[in-house]
Design a protein around this motif. Structure first.
Motif, PDB file in Angstrom:
ATOM      1  N   ARG A 130      46.263 -16.238  49.439  1.00 41.53           N
ATOM      2  CA  ARG A 130      46.057 -15.318  50.553  1.00 41.53           C
ATOM      3  C   ARG A 130      44.598 -15.262  51.002  1.00 41.53           C
ATOM      4  O   ARG A 130      44.307 -15.313  52.202  1.00 41.53           O
ATOM      5  N   SER A 131      43.673 -15.164  50.048  1.00 45.00           N
ATOM      6  CA  SER A 131      42.276 -14.901  50.405  1.00 45.00           C
ATOM      7  C   SER A 131      41.382 -16.141  50.402  1.00 45.00           C
ATOM      8  O   SER A 131      40.301 -16.122  50.985  1.00 45.00           O
ATOM      9  N   GLN A 132      41.818 -17.217  49.721  1.00 43.36           N
ATOM     10  CA  GLN A 132      41.004 -18.432  49.683  1.00 43.36           C
ATOM     11  C   GLN A 132      41.879 -19.656  49.947  1.00 43.36           C
ATOM     12  O   GLN A 132      42.016 -20.531  49.089  1.00 43.36           O
ATOM     13  N   PRO A 133      42.460 -19.731  51.127  1.00 41.32           N
ATOM     14  CA  PRO A 133      43.369 -20.851  51.429  1.00 41.32           C
ATOM     15  C   PRO A 133      42.686 -22.211  51.360  1.00 41.32           C
ATOM     16  O   PRO A 133      43.358 -23.227  51.150  1.00 41.32           O
ATOM     17  N   ASP A 134      41.358 -22.242  51.518  1.00 45.77           N
ATOM     18  CA  ASP A 134      40.649 -23.516  51.450  1.00 45.77           C
ATOM     19  C   ASP A 134      40.664 -24.099  50.041  1.00 45.77           C
ATOM     20  O   ASP A 134      40.467 -25.312  49.858  1.00 45.77           O
ATOM     21  N   MET A 135      40.898 -23.255  49.020  1.00 46.86           N
ATOM     22  CA  MET A 135      40.950 -23.725  47.641  1.00 46.86           C
ATOM     23  C   MET A 135      42.356 -24.167  47.242  1.00 46.86           C
ATOM     24  O   MET A 135      42.546 -24.764  46.180  1.00 46.86           O
ATOM     25  N   TRP A 136      43.351 -23.862  48.094  1.00 50.09           N
ATOM     26  CA  TRP A 136      44.733 -24.185  47.734  1.00 50.09           C
ATOM     27  C   TRP A 136      44.961 -25.690  47.806  1.00 50.09           C
ATOM     28  O   TRP A 136      44.543 -26.349  48.747  1.00 50.09           O
ATOM     29  N   ASN A 137      45.617 -26.243  46.795  1.00 48.92           N
ATOM     30  CA  ASN A 137      45.854 -27.684  46.757  1.00 48.92           C
ATOM     31  C   ASN A 137      47.161 -27.973  46.025  1.00 48.92           C
ATOM     32  O   ASN A 137      47.864 -27.059  45.582  1.00 48.92           O
ATOM     33  N   ASN A 138      47.487 -29.247  45.887  1.00 42.42           N
ATOM     34  CA  ASN A 138      48.743 -29.639  45.249  1.00 42.42           C
ATOM     35  C   ASN A 138      48.805 -29.219  43.786  1.00 42.42           C
ATOM     36  O   ASN A 138      49.885 -28.911  43.264  1.00 42.42           O
ATOM     37  N   SER A 139      47.665 -29.218  43.118  1.00 36.68           N
ATOM     38  CA  SER A 139      47.641 -28.814  41.707  1.00 36.68           C
ATOM     39  C   SER A 139      48.038 -27.350  41.554  1.00 36.68           C
ATOM     40  O   SER A 139      48.803 -26.989  40.646  1.00 36.68           O
ATOM     41  N   LEU A 140      47.530 -26.493  42.439  1.00 28.86           N
ATOM     42  CA  LEU A 140      47.905 -25.082  42.401  1.00 28.86           C
ATOM     43  C   LEU A 140      49.364 -24.902  42.808  1.00 28.86           C
ATOM     44  O   LEU A 140      50.073 -24.053  42.260  1.00 28.86           O
ATOM     45  N   GLN A 141      49.810 -25.710  43.767  1.00 26.56           N
ATOM     46  CA  GLN A 141      51.208 -25.653  44.189  1.00 26.56           C
ATOM     47  C   GLN A 141      52.131 -26.011  43.025  1.00 26.56           C
ATOM     48  O   GLN A 141      53.145 -25.341  42.789  1.00 26.56           O
ATOM     49  N   ASN A 142      51.785 -27.053  42.287  1.00 26.56           N
ATOM     50  CA  ASN A 142      52.589 -27.455  41.130  1.00 26.56           C
ATOM     51  C   ASN A 142      52.586 -26.382  40.048  1.00 26.56           C
ATOM     52  O   ASN A 142      53.606 -26.139  39.397  1.00 26.56           O
ATOM     53  N   MET A 143      51.451 -25.748  39.878  1.00 27.24           N
ATOM     54  CA  MET A 143      51.351 -24.656  38.909  1.00 27.24           C
ATOM     55  C   MET A 143      52.287 -23.518  39.303  1.00 27.24           C
ATOM     56  O   MET A 143      53.019 -22.966  38.475  1.00 27.24           O
ATOM     57  N   GLY A 144      52.278 -23.174  40.583  1.00 29.38           N
ATOM     58  CA  GLY A 144      53.155 -22.114  41.066  1.00 29.38           C
ATOM     59  C   GLY A 144      54.624 -22.456  40.899  1.00 29.38           C
ATOM     60  O   GLY A 144      55.447 -21.598  40.565  1.00 29.38           O
ATOM     61  N   GLN A 145      54.969 -23.731  41.097  1.00 26.11           N
ATOM     62  CA  GLN A 145      56.358 -24.156  40.968  1.00 26.11           C
ATOM     63  C   GLN A 145      56.853 -24.088  39.532  1.00 26.11           C
ATOM     64  O   GLN A 145      58.064 -24.053  39.288  1.00 26.11           O
ATOM     65  N   SER A 146      55.934 -24.058  38.580  1.00 28.24           N
ATOM     66  CA  SER A 146      56.327 -24.006  37.167  1.00 28.24           C
ATOM     67  C   SER A 146      56.544 -22.580  36.663  1.00 28.24           C
ATOM     68  O   SER A 146      56.966 -22.382  35.525  1.00 28.24           O
ATOM     69  N   LEU A 147      56.253 -21.580  37.499  1.00 27.68           N
ATOM     70  CA  LEU A 147      56.418 -20.184  37.097  1.00 27.68           C
ATOM     71  C   LEU A 147      57.900 -19.807  37.047  1.00 27.68           C
ATOM     72  O   LEU A 147      58.742 -20.464  37.666  1.00 27.68           O
ATOM     73  N   PRO A 148      58.245 -18.724  36.336  1.00 25.67           N
ATOM     74  CA  PRO A 148      59.626 -18.219  36.386  1.00 25.67           C
ATOM     75  C   PRO A 148      60.034 -17.910  37.824  1.00 25.67           C
ATOM     76  O   PRO A 148      59.191 -17.636  38.682  1.00 25.67           O
ATOM     77  N   SER A 149      61.329 -17.937  38.087  1.00 29.01           N
ATOM     78  CA  SER A 149      61.837 -17.878  39.462  1.00 29.01           C
ATOM     79  C   SER A 149      61.353 -16.646  40.228  1.00 29.01           C
ATOM     80  O   SER A 149      61.018 -16.738  41.415  1.00 29.01           O
ATOM     81  N   PHE A 150      61.304 -15.482  39.585  1.00 34.19           N
ATOM     82  CA  PHE A 150      60.886 -14.271  40.291  1.00 34.19           C
ATOM     83  C   PHE A 150      59.419 -14.365  40.719  1.00 34.19           C
ATOM     84  O   PHE A 150      59.061 -14.035  41.860  1.00 34.19           O
ATOM     85  N   LEU A 151      58.558 -14.835  39.824  1.00 30.86           N
ATOM     86  CA  LEU A 151      57.140 -14.977  40.166  1.00 30.86           C
ATOM     87  C   LEU A 151      56.948 -16.074  41.207  1.00 30.86           C
ATOM     88  O   LEU A 151      56.082 -15.965  42.085  1.00 30.86           O
ATOM     89  N   ARG A 152      57.747 -17.102  41.119  1.00 31.65           N
ATOM     90  CA  ARG A 152      57.681 -18.181  42.118  1.00 31.65           C
ATOM     91  C   ARG A 152      58.054 -17.656  43.504  1.00 31.65           C
ATOM     92  O   ARG A 152      57.430 -18.015  44.509  1.00 31.65           O
ATOM     93  N   LEU A 153      59.049 -16.784  43.546  1.00 29.33           N
ATOM     94  CA  LEU A 153      59.453 -16.176  44.814  1.00 29.33           C
ATOM     95  C   LEU A 153      58.320 -15.348  45.409  1.00 29.33           C
ATOM     96  O   LEU A 153      58.027 -15.435  46.611  1.00 29.33           O
ATOM     97  N   LEU A 154      57.653 -14.549  44.580  1.00 26.80           N
ATOM     98  CA  LEU A 154      56.561 -13.705  45.061  1.00 26.80           C
ATOM     99  C   LEU A 154      55.402 -14.543  45.598  1.00 26.80           C
ATOM    100  O   LEU A 154      54.709 -14.128  46.532  1.00 26.80           O
ATOM    101  N   LEU A 155      55.200 -15.704  45.011  1.00 30.02           N
ATOM    102  CA  LEU A 155      54.141 -16.593  45.486  1.00 30.02           C
ATOM    103  C   LEU A 155      54.501 -17.199  46.837  1.00 30.02           C
ATOM    104  O   LEU A 155      53.635 -17.415  47.684  1.00 30.02           O
TER     105      LEU A 155
END
Length: 267
Positions: A130-155
């Motif tokens: 939300r606050s630092q979209p310039d830092m968002w990358n595929n590595s962070l995306q993959n990290m988010g995809q590995s979270l439990p389903s509820f936390l993944r939804l919130l992301l």
């Protein structure tokens, strides 16, 4: 500082050497890894300042090489807790971001991620996106995809629909129950709370209609609380009738599915 600069120069030169010599020079990373460990045992402010200075001198590839070779098991054996390390590695610069990701994958690999750690990682990912979209990358995306389903939804979404697990009814404004998510009044926006690990869901048509959900409850279904406390009443449905029930009761008919409703058009 002279030592740091010398090491950085060596690192840069190693990439210009023939393959065999470059491999030999790879051990130059060991002193930097030890410096990271040393500074992790100092004050958070000193660590942030030091990593900022180093991150400006190293390429992203070099930062990753250092981060992925930190002996996290050694730090834990020496008395650092997983939670302490997580709090210290708040991603304020590129090197700490990579150290933070490295810690996550290590804890995941050795099965040390509990609900609190997962919630903290998810909240930080939400803040970064939300606050630092310039830092968002595929590595962070993959990290988010590995979270439990509820936390993944919130992301993924800040607009949710609330569907009863058994009777399949959705909640609208003023806690009205309806079959299906048919209008923007079926949308509940996610807001962070001051209390740790709690989120407030506010109806887009009626800001007096709200629920609280705990990020520590990471199963497929959730309880909708009237306040940010596990002892608060929660919203239930039996035979199409919605009501708030004490947390100490049987909880029959009180489980809800939270669905992504960001694509439901606001009218």
């Amino acid at each position: 500082m002279v030592v740091y600069i010398s090491l950085i120069i060596c690192l840069g030169l190693s990439f210009l050497q023939p393959p065999v010599q470059a491999v030999i020079k790879n051990n130059v990373y060991s002193p930097l890894i030890e410096l990271v460990i040393t500074h992790l045992n100092e004050s958070p402010l000193n660590f942030d300042n030091w990593t900022m200075e180093i991150s400006l001198s190293l390429s992203y590839e070099q930062q990753e090489r250092i981060s992925w070779n930190i002996p996290w098991s050694r730090l834990l054996e020496e008395g650092k807790s997983s939670l302490e390390l997580q709090k210290q590695l708040k991603p304020v610069n590129s090197l700490i971001l990579r150290l933070w990701m490295s810690l996550y994958w290590y804890l995941r690999r050795v099965h040390l991620l509990n609900e609190v750690l997962l919630s903290n990682f998810a909240q930080e990912l939400m803040n970064l996106r939300r606050s630092q979209p310039d830092m968002w990358n595929n590595s962070l995306q993959n990290m988010g995809q590995s979270l439990p389903s509820f936390l993944r939804l919130l992301l993924q979404s800040q607009r949710l629909c609330l569907q009863h697990k058994k009777e399949m009814l959705n909640i609208g404004a003023e806690y009205h129950l309806e079959l299906g998510a048919n209008s923007n009044c079926s949308i509940w926006e996610v807001h962070e709370e001051k209390e740790d690990h709690w989120l407030r869901l506010v109806n887009v048509c009626d800001d007096t209609s709200h629920f609280f959900v705990s990020m520590l409850s990471q199963a497929g279904s959730q309880f909708l609380f009237s306040a940010p406390s596990n002892m608060a009443t929660h919203f239930c449905v039996i035979n199409g009738l919605g009501f708030f029930e004490e947390a100490s009761k049987t909880n029959i008919g009180c489980q809800w599915l939270l669905n992504d409703c960001r694509f439901l058009h606001l009218i």
